[in-house]
Design a protein around this motif. Structure first.
Motif, PDB file in Angstrom:
ATOM      1  N   VAL A  53      37.390 -31.867  16.196  1.00  0.00           N
ATOM      2  CA  VAL A  53      39.118 -31.850  16.244  1.00  0.00           C
ATOM      3  C   VAL A  53      40.064 -31.028  17.390  1.00  0.00           C
ATOM      4  O   VAL A  53      40.749 -31.543  17.771  1.00  0.00           O
ATOM      5  N   SER A  54      39.361 -29.632  18.190  1.00  0.00           N
ATOM      6  CA  SER A  54      40.258 -29.485  19.208  1.00  0.00           C
ATOM      7  C   SER A  54      39.144 -29.920  20.509  1.00  0.00           C
ATOM      8  O   SER A  54      39.642 -29.435  21.226  1.00  0.00           O
ATOM      9  N   GLY A  55      38.285 -30.604  20.636  1.00  0.00           N
ATOM     10  CA  GLY A  55      37.699 -30.997  21.689  1.00  0.00           C
ATOM     11  C   GLY A  55      36.650 -29.974  21.911  1.00  0.00           C
ATOM     12  O   GLY A  55      35.695 -28.881  21.607  1.00  0.00           O
ATOM     13  N   THR A  56      36.584 -29.753  23.586  1.00  0.00           N
ATOM     14  CA  THR A  56      34.781 -28.851  24.627  1.00  0.00           C
ATOM     15  C   THR A  56      35.240 -27.246  23.845  1.00  0.00           C
ATOM     16  O   THR A  56      36.502 -26.846  24.222  1.00  0.00           O
ATOM     17  N   ILE A  57      34.280 -26.720  24.189  1.00  0.00           N
ATOM     18  CA  ILE A  57      34.635 -25.367  23.519  1.00  0.00           C
ATOM     19  C   ILE A  57      33.723 -24.578  25.248  1.00  0.00           C
ATOM     20  O   ILE A  57      32.490 -25.240  24.826  1.00  0.00           O
ATOM     21  N   ILE A  58      34.307 -23.431  25.825  1.00  0.00           N
ATOM     22  CA  ILE A  58      34.121 -23.390  26.816  1.00  0.00           C
ATOM     23  C   ILE A  58      33.306 -21.806  26.563  1.00  0.00           C
ATOM     24  O   ILE A  58      34.090 -21.310  25.753  1.00  0.00           O
ATOM     25  N   TYR A  59      32.011 -21.268  26.661  1.00  0.00           N
ATOM     26  CA  TYR A  59      32.225 -20.276  26.043  1.00  0.00           C
ATOM     27  C   TYR A  59      31.119 -19.505  27.693  1.00  0.00           C
ATOM     28  O   TYR A  59      30.405 -19.385  27.769  1.00  0.00           O
ATOM     29  N   GLU A  60      32.091 -17.941  27.919  1.00  0.00           N
ATOM     30  CA  GLU A  60      31.619 -17.467  29.257  1.00  0.00           C
ATOM     31  C   GLU A  60      30.502 -16.297  28.719  1.00  0.00           C
ATOM     32  O   GLU A  60      31.273 -15.666  27.769  1.00  0.00           O
ATOM     33  N   LEU A  61      29.527 -16.403  29.045  1.00  0.00           N
ATOM     34  CA  LEU A  61      28.762 -15.333  28.832  1.00  0.00           C
ATOM     35  C   LEU A  61      29.436 -13.759  29.441  1.00  0.00           C
ATOM     36  O   LEU A  61      29.265 -13.454  30.743  1.00  0.00           O
ATOM     37  N   GLY A  62      29.490 -13.157  28.334  1.00  0.00           N
ATOM     38  CA  GLY A  62      29.610 -11.469  29.011  1.00  0.00           C
ATOM     39  C   GLY A  62      31.053 -11.235  29.646  1.00  0.00           C
ATOM     40  O   GLY A  62      31.530 -10.428  30.736  1.00  0.00           O
ATOM     41  N   GLY A  63      31.514 -12.442  29.477  1.00  0.00           N
ATOM     42  CA  GLY A  63      33.067 -12.167  29.808  1.00  0.00           C
ATOM     43  C   GLY A  63      33.131 -13.322  31.676  1.00  0.00           C
ATOM     44  O   GLY A  63      34.152 -12.642  32.426  1.00  0.00           O
ATOM     45  N   TRP A  64      32.500 -13.453  32.045  1.00  0.00           N
ATOM     46  CA  TRP A  64      32.058 -13.619  33.937  1.00  0.00           C
ATOM     47  C   TRP A  64      32.283 -15.444  33.454  1.00  0.00           C
ATOM     48  O   TRP A  64      32.344 -16.157  33.273  1.00  0.00           O
ATOM     49  N   ASP A  65      33.685 -15.345  35.156  1.00  0.00           N
ATOM     50  CA  ASP A  65      34.113 -16.474  35.139  1.00  0.00           C
ATOM     51  C   ASP A  65      33.026 -17.769  35.428  1.00  0.00           C
ATOM     52  O   ASP A  65      31.756 -17.060  35.797  1.00  0.00           O
ATOM     53  N   ALA A  66      33.732 -18.699  35.274  1.00  0.00           N
ATOM     54  CA  ALA A  66      32.077 -20.004  35.241  1.00  0.00           C
ATOM     55  C   ALA A  66      31.332 -20.012  36.120  1.00  0.00           C
ATOM     56  O   ALA A  66      30.287 -19.680  36.207  1.00  0.00           O
ATOM     57  N   PRO A  67      31.751 -20.343  37.423  1.00  0.00           N
ATOM     58  CA  PRO A  67      30.568 -20.306  38.866  1.00  0.00           C
ATOM     59  C   PRO A  67      30.418 -19.667  38.233  1.00  0.00           C
ATOM     60  O   PRO A  67      29.108 -19.693  39.397  1.00  0.00           O
ATOM     61  N   TRP A  68      30.968 -18.025  38.806  1.00  0.00           N
ATOM     62  CA  TRP A  68      29.219 -16.833  38.955  1.00  0.00           C
ATOM     63  C   TRP A  68      28.774 -16.266  37.358  1.00  0.00           C
ATOM     64  O   TRP A  68      27.804 -16.368  37.638  1.00  0.00           O
ATOM     65  N   GLY A  69      29.700 -16.234  36.377  1.00  0.00           N
ATOM     66  CA  GLY A  69      27.953 -16.327  35.466  1.00  0.00           C
ATOM     67  C   GLY A  69      28.256 -17.476  34.648  1.00  0.00           C
ATOM     68  O   GLY A  69      28.505 -18.792  35.076  1.00  0.00           O
ATOM     69  N   ILE A  70      27.367 -17.234  33.531  1.00  0.00           N
ATOM     70  CA  ILE A  70      27.079 -17.957  32.519  1.00  0.00           C
ATOM     71  C   ILE A  70      27.724 -18.929  32.049  1.00  0.00           C
ATOM     72  O   ILE A  70      27.526 -18.213  30.877  1.00  0.00           O
ATOM     73  N   GLU A  71      27.989 -20.280  31.976  1.00  0.00           N
ATOM     74  CA  GLU A  71      28.468 -20.543  30.724  1.00  0.00           C
ATOM     75  C   GLU A  71      27.702 -21.674  29.576  1.00  0.00           C
ATOM     76  O   GLU A  71      27.437 -22.019  30.192  1.00  0.00           O
ATOM     77  N   TYR A  72      28.713 -21.624  28.293  1.00  0.00           N
ATOM     78  CA  TYR A  72      28.078 -22.412  27.509  1.00  0.00           C
ATOM     79  C   TYR A  72      29.280 -22.897  27.026  1.00  0.00           C
ATOM     80  O   TYR A  72      30.244 -23.304  26.998  1.00  0.00           O
ATOM     81  N   ARG A  73      28.468 -23.989  27.026  1.00  0.00           N
ATOM     82  CA  ARG A  73      30.290 -25.678  26.744  1.00  0.00           C
ATOM     83  C   ARG A  73      29.575 -26.939  26.235  1.00  0.00           C
ATOM     84  O   ARG A  73      28.330 -27.659  26.425  1.00  0.00           O
ATOM     85  N   ILE A  74      30.352 -26.818  25.148  1.00  0.00           N
ATOM     86  CA  ILE A  74      29.798 -27.683  23.493  1.00  0.00           C
ATOM     87  C   ILE A  74      30.799 -28.390  24.089  1.00  0.00           C
ATOM     88  O   ILE A  74      32.118 -28.208  23.761  1.00  0.00           O
ATOM     89  N   THR A 187      24.968 -27.040  47.462  1.00  0.00           N
ATOM     90  CA  THR A 187      25.905 -26.557  46.624  1.00  0.00           C
ATOM     91  C   THR A 187      26.660 -25.689  46.786  1.00  0.00           C
ATOM     92  O   THR A 187      27.631 -24.872  46.571  1.00  0.00           O
ATOM     93  N   GLY A 188      26.099 -25.020  46.373  1.00  0.00           N
ATOM     94  CA  GLY A 188      25.520 -23.600  46.097  1.00  0.00           C
ATOM     95  C   GLY A 188      26.576 -22.589  44.486  1.00  0.00           C
ATOM     96  O   GLY A 188      26.874 -21.531  44.349  1.00  0.00           O
ATOM     97  N   THR A 189      25.987 -23.831  44.125  1.00  0.00           N
ATOM     98  CA  THR A 189      26.318 -23.356  42.687  1.00  0.00           C
ATOM     99  C   THR A 189      25.159 -24.166  41.369  1.00  0.00           C
ATOM    100  O   THR A 189      24.751 -25.096  41.812  1.00  0.00           O
ATOM    101  N   LEU A 190      25.036 -23.269  40.751  1.00  0.00           N
ATOM    102  CA  LEU A 190      24.169 -23.533  39.342  1.00  0.00           C
ATOM    103  C   LEU A 190      25.210 -24.372  38.343  1.00  0.00           C
ATOM    104  O   LEU A 190      24.413 -24.608  36.717  1.00  0.00           O
ATOM    105  N   ASN A 191      26.369 -24.108  38.026  1.00  0.00           N
ATOM    106  CA  ASN A 191      27.461 -24.411  37.668  1.00  0.00           C
ATOM    107  C   ASN A 191      27.663 -25.742  36.902  1.00  0.00           C
ATOM    108  O   ASN A 191      27.659 -26.623  37.745  1.00  0.00           O
ATOM    109  N   MET A 192      26.918 -26.394  35.779  1.00  0.00           N
ATOM    110  CA  MET A 192      26.809 -28.047  35.322  1.00  0.00           C
ATOM    111  C   MET A 192      28.180 -28.572  36.598  1.00  0.00           C
ATOM    112  O   MET A 192      28.020 -29.980  36.526  1.00  0.00           O
ATOM    113  N   ASP A 193      29.163 -28.479  35.716  1.00  0.00           N
ATOM    114  CA  ASP A 193      30.420 -28.749  36.186  1.00  0.00           C
ATOM    115  C   ASP A 193      31.097 -28.549  37.095  1.00  0.00           C
ATOM    116  O   ASP A 193      31.958 -29.620  37.957  1.00  0.00           O
TER     117      ASP A 193
END
Lengths: 492, 117
Positions: A53-74, A187-193
């Motif tokens: 219905v509403s497209g990709t869901i992004i969930y940040e673990l522990g509220g940390w912003d994406a490139p630093w924290g781990i993010e779940y991306r559905i 690249t210095g990042t582990l976030n897939m996006d």
């Protein structure tokens, strides 16, 4: 609560696993596991609905912003995979209590359910996460529990199969780890996006190329692409029957997901298909896999071995669809992923029922089973028809789209070979039918009865799904189409 | 070139040594040793790539401007744990294989399996 669904998807089975230790009775643990897996199924259906219905869901673990924290991306692809895994796990578990009573010593039942839940949590985690290193961690959670589960098999060959799988699986996972390390270095990042945005800047370097090669080979080991499939047949054949039904439908699918995710999202389509001659490589290996594994399946005496080889062949179809690298091709791959999960879980569960009744899956022991266990054998026949790709079964749907995709690209020889490969499936399915229906029952075994309802209900749920999704393809085709379009960046 | 990147050369050599042992040896324990060396090379790879020349441990202190990257160290802690779990499971399997087959040589096991079929 709804906002936290992405993490609950993984946390529920992960937390449920150690809790099993507090429940002492086998039946209680089973019920608890079933509830945990059922919850995961519920969550994944809600997620899929939400994503469509509403497209990709992004969930940040522990509220940390994406490139630093781990993010779940559905997105559509993840949600689709989550649904397949949790649905199969739940349905297969329905039969687990009856099946493991005979195959696993009573004092190990609790351990079995713990490992099962950990493996489920690992697979769901691989799919849900949007962080490359997190993928490795979940990959090892699911693999380590998988090795232990396979080693629970009755036969001593289960130990040897598990050991071989451990060696191959660890090499594969370490290759992926090396690849991820190199990507991080550049690249210095582990976030897939984030990776997908930064990798193009350094795409010309040899390090990125090497990283890509390591990741691809590592993933191909995990997904049992011919000729890296050697661990699979024995692991599937000697594992407890329930474990085989669960893994055959999910484990390699998760690896196919990783392949798609890394090539399409992380490295990007233009890099992936130009850096290595991936298209040529995969179409050749896919077709070789289809033929080599199907021919090997024909000569097997153990029916579990037979279907395990057929699994390798089916992986070949998925890889061929992938190598076409058009939206239709990818759609065919995703559809086959879904459909193959339905077929193989039904077939291996039916085999679990056979093991429960006659204690063997040697083809020579199948004589006359068509009359003695009519419902179980009918399920194997319908599952087999689905493997061949007969119309009105799910197998037809995925073969249809695969043929369409290759023809669209003008690869008609490939189409012809795919159809020829399906003919081989007729041969190995026929061998079972012939023995089960046209041979008299073995003397002294006239008293064999139909499998109990605890087997028949999950088996027939899956068989009916095989037919239902073969006729009403709206759900699977719609989701697969949306997922493949979003991977190609086409707005629907 | 050669000396400047000597840590990476060590990584590559260890990686190949480990990988070779896994493939070439028939003894199950030796295979696991090889696998451990193979994994350890990757740990060193991660750790050495995080080193910043002239940088120190990432602790806030006066007069220090440059820090090494702590993230790969943390990542590799996880990977070490995974490696230990893998080794432990592998060894446990080797023990049970020894009990079941009476041997930990790949050839013997394969031979006994072929007899079973």
């Amino acid at each position: 609560m709804l906002a936290h669904l992405p993490i609950l998807q993984v946390i529920v089975p992960l937390m449920a696993a150690p809790l099993c230790l507090f429940l002492t009775r086998s039946r209680l643990v089973w019920l608890f596991t079933l509830i945990a897996s059922g919850l995961a199924f519920l969550i994944s259906s809600l997620l899929l609905q939400q994503v469509m219905v509403s497209g990709t869901i992004i969930y940040e673990l522990g509220g940390w912003d994406a490139p630093w924290g781990i993010e779940y991306r559905i997105d559509q692809l993840n949600a689709f995979l989550l649904l397949i895994i949790s649905a199969v796990s739940t349905i297969v578990l329905l039969a687990a209590h009856t099946s493991i009573k005979q195959e696993i010593p009573a004092d190990r039942h609790t351990l079995f359910y713990i490992l099962y839940l950990l493996s489920l949590a690992g697979m769901l985690g691989i799919v849900a996460t949007g962080d490359a290193f997190n993928v490795f961690v979940f990959l090892e959670i699911s693999s380590l529990s998988a090795y232990a589960l396979i080693a629970l098999g009755k036969d001593r060959r289960a130990l040897w199969a598990s050991y071989q799988y451990l060696i191959m699986g660890t090499i594969g996972a370490t290759f992926i780890l090396i690849g991820i390390g190199m990507m991080y270095q550049m690249t210095g990042t582990l976030n897939m996006d984030d990776l997908s945005k930064r990798l193009p800047e350094v795409a010309h370097t040899r390090t990125v190329f090497t990283a890509f090669a390591f990741v691809i080979v590592g993933v191909c080991l995990k997904l049992a692409l011919f000729p890296l499939h050697l661990w699979l047949p024995n692991a599937y054949a000697y594992a407890p029957s329930i474990v085989t039904a669960f893994f055959a439908a999910t484990a390699t699918k998760v690896a196919v997901y990783l392949l798609i995710r890394f090539t399409f999202s992380v490295f990007g389509l233009s890099f992936s298909f130009t850096a290595l001659p991936l298209q040529m490589l995969f179409v050749v290996l896919g077709l070789l896999g289809i033929f080599a594994a199907s021919i090997a399946a024909i000569y097997q005496k153990n029916v579990k071995h037979l279907f395990a080889y057929s699994s390798v062949a089916q992986i070949g179809y998925m890889i061929v669809g992938f190598s076409v690298s058009t939206t239709t091709g990818l759609m065919a791959t995703l559809l086959h992923l879904f459909n193959h999960a339905l077929m193989k879980s039904a077939l291996f569960l039916a085999l679990a029922a056979v093991v429960y009744r006659i204690g063997s899956v040697q083809l020579s022991q199948f004589h006359g089973l068509g009359r003695q266990m009519p419902f179980t054998m009918a399920a194997i026949v319908i599952g087999g028809l689905s493997l061949i790709g007969v119309p009105l079964t799910v197998g037809f749907v995925s073969k249809w789209y695969l043929a369409l995709a290759t023809l669209e690209n003008g690869w008609w020889p490939v189409t012809a070979l795919i159809l020829l490969g399906s003919l081989l499936a007729i041969v190995y399915v026929w061998r079972i039918v012939e023995v089960a229906y046209f041979k008299p029952p073995i003397a002294g075994r006239e008293s064999i009865k139909e499998a109990p309802l605890s087997f028949l209900i999950p088996i027939w749920t899956l068989v009916i799904a095989n037919i239902y999704f073969g006729i009403d393809t709206r759900l699977s085709v719609q989701v697969a189409q949306a997922a493949s379009q979003s991977l190609f960046g086409v707005s629907p | 070139m050669l000396m400047g990147l000597y840590n990476y050369w060590i990584v590559v050599v260890l990686m190949m040594v480990g990988f070779y042992i896994v493939i070439a040896h028939g003894n199950l324990i030796k295979k696991i040793v090889g696998l451990s060396i193979f994994q350890t090379s990757v740990f060193i790879f991660y750790i050495s790539m995080a080193k910043v020349e002239g940088g120190t441990a990432p602790i806030l202190a006066e007069g220090i401007r440059q820090y090494s990257n702590p993230l790969p160290h943390v990542l590799i802690l996880t990977a070490i744990v995974v490696g230990i779990a893998t080794t432990a499971l592998g060894l446990a399997l080797a023990v049970r294989i020894k009990e079941a087959y009476g041997s930990i040589e790949e050839e013997d096991i394969q031979k006994k399996d072929n007899l079973d079929c």
